[in-house]
Write an enzyme that holds these catalytic residues in place. Structure first.
Site, PDB file in Angstrom:
ATOM      1  N   ASP A  32       0.845  -1.189   0.000  1.00 53.59           N
ATOM      2  CA  ASP A  32       0.000   0.000   0.000  1.00 53.59           C
ATOM      3  C   ASP A  32       0.888   1.251   0.000  1.00 53.59           C
ATOM      4  OD1 ASP A  32      -2.068   1.844   0.393  1.00 53.59           O
ATOM      5  OD2 ASP A  32      -3.137   0.512   1.764  1.00 53.59           O
ATOM      6  N   THR A  73      -6.749   3.375  -2.249  1.00 53.68           N
ATOM      7  CA  THR A  73      -6.527   1.992  -1.829  1.00 53.68           C
ATOM      8  C   THR A  73      -7.632   1.050  -2.290  1.00 53.68           C
ATOM      9  OG1 THR A  73      -5.217   2.646   0.091  1.00 53.68           O
ATOM     10  CG2 THR A  73      -6.265   0.484   0.183  1.00 53.68           C
ATOM     11  N   HIS A 343      -1.162   2.170  -5.399  1.00 55.51           N
ATOM     12  CA  HIS A 343      -1.002   3.566  -5.836  1.00 55.51           C
ATOM     13  C   HIS A 343       0.365   4.038  -5.366  1.00 55.51           C
ATOM     14  CE1 HIS A 343      -1.676   4.699  -1.650  1.00 55.51           C
ATOM     15  NE2 HIS A 343      -2.804   4.019  -1.668  1.00 55.51           N
TER      16      HIS A 343
END
Length: 544
Positions: A32, A73, A343
């Protein structure tokens, strides 16, 4: 309660062939908030057995990008595992405004289910808002005896990869410091997880976070004005007494931004493989792991901080430890693993400004108040229902009642004129135009279209200029910390590494889309694409 999104029929010959060639277990790792350049920026301090091993011995896809806005997310995990964009899978953000209730809803929030062995505020979550099938769903539909397990600190990081048919999706309970699930999946935790929670939890793993290496080994300075200072600290500097900070904050948030949460998750992954007997029969299994802590820390400290550098150096060691465990259990050809991110992230905008680069902040609450005033002044009524994720929602019921005197296009035109005069706003787009789905030569507009869902998105969407972040004027220390969500390379360009059975040792420089991962996984185990998949299989990384 599980949703069957499709029916798949395979011939006996195809079934036997895929059984014979499939790896015993597939591992999908999502980090993440990992920018692509972290592979090289911190490379000198990586071991030879973690990120470098994947880069040097597997397939390294050097130009992998997200092809939609917003880069958050929830949409990231959904897109990786469905092989399509929010336009189809419906996870348009981590949360959005639900028109029917006029409330913000979480992408995995589900009031119809309850938490299992959870504290009161956590656990009511499921994949019920995910509109399409995942790779893991397809695996379960084809091979019902296959197992799918997904784990993460964040609920959405566990739930969306696991899909609708997961055998167990487990996430962190911020109240208890243990791993939980919901009644969507089961009525009680498996005995092995109950035992794990007894001895392996936030309380037993929380320690004092010191830099792993000597001071001169790091490229970043420790004391920076661009980092958030945690409650209980007077500076954003090492060391961090995580147990003490949790007590001061009356929250386990400090634990989740520490590298110790990554260690806890790695230990859970290793024990899950053992106790669930993953990869032990002829049916391929899948384990999905999402490391949330780099994102939680990244929001607080930013990508140029010593804290983030140290987290990734330590995460590399966790990866090396996990790879060693996999090779000990399955050999080098008995599994396949991919690693990517949901991301990237932008440098702290205030740092960009101070360095003379483009960047800044757009205080959205002030803008919305200004638009409300203009709307009332022009039409005598405030038509704004709400705003979230740079989506402005209009009150459709009120517009219907006023349809004889006010046209929605007149309202949007008023807002567009004002918005484009505000510093930091690049452009706007109407939902009605995005819904038409027409191809555009405007790259950002096309990405926004891929992230648009007519039932969940707003009526007017904003795109900010590069280096800008949306903020609230009520934010505490808004010029510290950072975020993501844009269609610019710093948010879209992420690592994509493949390793193991049937994976070539190669580098690919061609620009690829994150939605290509799903079809590639299905190709790896000889399953056809689902109807909803819009990505393409990256066949160049697969051995015949």
């Amino acid at each position: 309660m599980k949703i069957l999104c499709f029916i798949l029929v395979l011939s006996a010959g195809f079934f036997a062939r895929s059984q014979r060639e499939s790896p015993k277990i597939i591992i999908g790792i999502v980090v993440d908030q990992m920018c692509y350049d972290y592979l090289y920026r911190f490379e000198k301090n990586y071991s030879e057995s973690g990120f470098k091993k994947l880069m040097n011995e597997g397939s390294h896809l050097k130009n992998m990008h997200f092809n939609y806005i917003p880069t958050y997310t929830g949409p990231g995990h959904a897109s990786i595992f469905t092989g399509t964009t929010p336009r189809k899978h419906g996870i348009i953000a981590n949360n959005w405004l639900e028109r029917s209730s006029n409330q913000n809803v979480n992408c995995v929030g589900d009031k119809s289910v309850i938490g299992i062995e959870s504290s009161p505020l956590y656990g009511s979550s499921s994949p019920h808002r995910l509109n399409t099938a995942t790779v893991t769903d397809q695996l379960k539909m084809t091979y019902p005896k296959s197992k799918v397990i997904s784990i993460s600190i964040k609920d959405r990081g566990a739930i969306l990869p696991g899909g609708h048919e997961s055998d167990g999706s487990y996430w962190f309970d911020y109240g208890k410091g243990t791993f939980i699930t919901s009644s969507y999946y089961m009525s009680k935790l498996p005995k092995w997880l109950q035992d794990f929670n007894q001895n392996n939890n936030a309380a037993s793993y929380a320690s004092t976070w010191f830099p792993l290496l000597e001071k001169d080994a790091y490229s970043a300075n420790d004391d920076s004005p661009y980092e958030k200072i945690l409650a209980g600290k007077t500076t954003a500097t090492f060391p961090y007494d995580i147990a003490s900070l949790c007590k001061t904050n009356s929250s386990l948030q400090p634990f989740t931004l520490s590298p110790f949460a990554n260690t806890l998750l790695t230990d859970l992954a290793i024990i899950a493989i053992e106790k669930e007997n993953l990869g032990k029969d002829e049916y391929p299994d899948m384990l999905c792991i999402s490391y949330s802590s780099p994102d939680i820390a990244g929001h607080a400290f930013g990508p140029d901080s010593k804290e983030i550098e140290d987290i990734y150096i330590r995460l590399d060691l966790e990866l090396a430890r996990f790879l060693k465990s996999l090779e000990r259990s399955f050999g080098k050809t008995g599994f396949v693993l991919f690693l990517t991110a949901d991301h990237g992230v932008v440098s702290v905008p205030q740092k960009l400004v101070d360095d003379g680069e483009q960047g800044g902040y757009v205080f959205v609450d002030q803008i919305i108040n200004r638009l409300r005033d203009s709307c009332e002044s022009r039409f005598g009524v405030d038509f704004i229902l709400g705003q979230t994720n740079l989506n402005i929602y209009l009150d459709h019921d009120l517009l219907k009642r006023k349809k004889d005197s006010v046209n929605i296009n007149d309202v949007l035109a008023l807002f567009e004129k004002e918005l484009l005069n505000i510093e930091g706003i690049e452009q706007t787009a109407r939902g009605t135009e995005l819904f038409k789905g027409l191809e555009s030569n405007d790259h950002l507009l096309q990405m926004l279209r891929e992230g648009f869902d007519p039932k969940r998105s707003g009526d007017l969407l904003l795109i900010l200029k590069s280096g800008y972040l949306p903020k609230s004027s009520l934010s505490l220390n808004p010029h510290q910390g950072t975020s993501h969500g844009s269609g610019y390379d710093y948010d879209t360009h992420v690592p994509c590494l493949w390793y193991g059975s049937r994976i070539k040792n190669t580098e690919i420089h061609q620009r690829l889309n994150i939605i290509d991962i799903g079809p590639t996984l299905l190709g790896l185990i000889d399953l056809p694409k689902t109807e909803s998949m819009t990505g393409k299989s990256i066949s160049a990384i697969l051995k015949p």
